[in-house]
Design an enzyme around this catalytic site. Structure first.
Site, PDB file in Angstrom:
ATOM      1  N   GLU A  46      38.946  -5.029 -17.368  1.00 33.10           N
ATOM      2  CA  GLU A  46      38.729  -3.925 -18.307  1.00 33.10           C
ATOM      3  C   GLU A  46      39.925  -3.752 -19.243  1.00 33.10           C
ATOM      4  O   GLU A  46      40.960  -4.393 -19.096  1.00 33.10           O
ATOM      5  CB  GLU A  46      38.429  -2.645 -17.514  1.00 33.10           C
ATOM      6  CG  GLU A  46      37.123  -2.780 -16.736  1.00 33.10           C
ATOM      7  CD  GLU A  46      36.684  -1.507 -16.029  1.00 33.10           C
ATOM      8  OE1 GLU A  46      37.496  -0.556 -15.907  1.00 33.10           O
ATOM      9  OE2 GLU A  46      35.519  -1.471 -15.578  1.00 33.10           O
ATOM     10  N   CYS A  55      33.064  -8.699 -18.425  1.00 31.00           N
ATOM     11  CA  CYS A  55      32.369  -8.699 -17.134  1.00 31.00           C
ATOM     12  C   CYS A  55      32.802  -9.886 -16.279  1.00 31.00           C
ATOM     13  O   CYS A  55      33.266 -10.923 -16.797  1.00 31.00           O
ATOM     14  CB  CYS A  55      30.865  -8.779 -17.353  1.00 31.00           C
ATOM     15  SG  CYS A  55      30.132  -7.273 -17.991  1.00 31.00           S
ATOM     16  N   GLU A  57      31.037 -12.099 -14.669  1.00 32.61           N
ATOM     17  CA  GLU A  57      30.295 -13.339 -14.933  1.00 32.61           C
ATOM     18  C   GLU A  57      30.876 -14.075 -16.137  1.00 32.61           C
ATOM     19  O   GLU A  57      31.001 -15.304 -16.155  1.00 32.61           O
ATOM     20  CB  GLU A  57      28.812 -13.042 -15.202  1.00 32.61           C
ATOM     21  CG  GLU A  57      28.089 -12.323 -14.077  1.00 32.61           C
ATOM     22  CD  GLU A  57      28.111 -10.805 -14.232  1.00 32.61           C
ATOM     23  OE1 GLU A  57      29.177 -10.237 -14.550  1.00 32.61           O
ATOM     24  OE2 GLU A  57      27.058 -10.189 -14.022  1.00 32.61           O
ATOM     25  N   CYS A  94      24.404  -7.771 -16.393  1.00 32.80           N
ATOM     26  CA  CYS A  94      24.049  -7.008 -17.597  1.00 32.80           C
ATOM     27  C   CYS A  94      23.422  -7.943 -18.630  1.00 32.80           C
ATOM     28  O   CYS A  94      23.463  -9.175 -18.506  1.00 32.80           O
ATOM     29  CB  CYS A  94      25.292  -6.304 -18.155  1.00 32.80           C
ATOM     30  SG  CYS A  94      26.401  -7.379 -19.091  1.00 32.80           S
TER      31      CYS A  94
END
Ligand code: THU
Length: 149
Positions: A46, A55, A57, A94
């Site tokens: 983040e 993210c 992934e 996501c």
């Protein structure tokens, strides 16, 4: 659960321990299985400028690409949960991550298996990328690969 799923979920849980998630307090780990059996992991990363966050992934797949192995992706395990809780509900990649995963799928010509779990527990949801992102746009549309899984 298959051995492949168990191995990837375990690796993703270990990776999530290194999540940098001070804003969401939600730790995600991803583990990417390559065709030679090796596993490359990532965790969410983040940023104080929230929208710049990456993210798990995406971090894992960027690492795979940096190792020159982007065409060799076979399956991905993803886990996540609130830091300090023992969340057992499987999370799901996501929308942006599905698109990033699709890039690897089309470059490698495989409909990737995606194993999803929570931070802990035995529940694992198994999907194919084509279920998570049907009718995907990708490099095949740009003539960069003929491999549309
Ligand atoms: N996150 C992931 O790493 N992967 C996903 O597929 C869903 C969300 C991260 C982003 C953010 O750091 C935190 O989880 C909460 O949204």
């Amino acid at each position: 659960m298959t051995d492949e799923a168990r191995t990837l979920i375990e690796a993703a849980r270990k990776a999530a321990q290194n999540a940098y998630a001070p804003y969401s307090n939600f730790a995600v780990g991803a583990a990417v299985l390559l065709s030679d059996g090796s596993i490359v992991t990532g965790a969410n990363f983040e940023n104080a400028s929230y929208g710049l966050s990456l993210c798990a992934e995406t971090v894992a797949l960027a690492s795979v690409s940096a190792q020159g192995r982007f065409a060799d992706v076979v399956a991905i395990g993803v886990i996540g949960g609130r830091i300090g809780h023992a969340d057992t509900d499987p999370i799901s990649p996501c929308g942006r991550c599905r698109q990033v995963i699709n890039e690897a799928a089309q470059v490698g010509g495989r409909d990737l298996s995606i194993y999803c779990s929570g931070a802990t527990g035995d529940e694992v949801a198994e999907h194919k990328l084509s279920e998570l992102l049907p009718h995907a746009f990708g490099p095949a549309d740009l003539g960069l690969t003929g491999n549309r899984p």
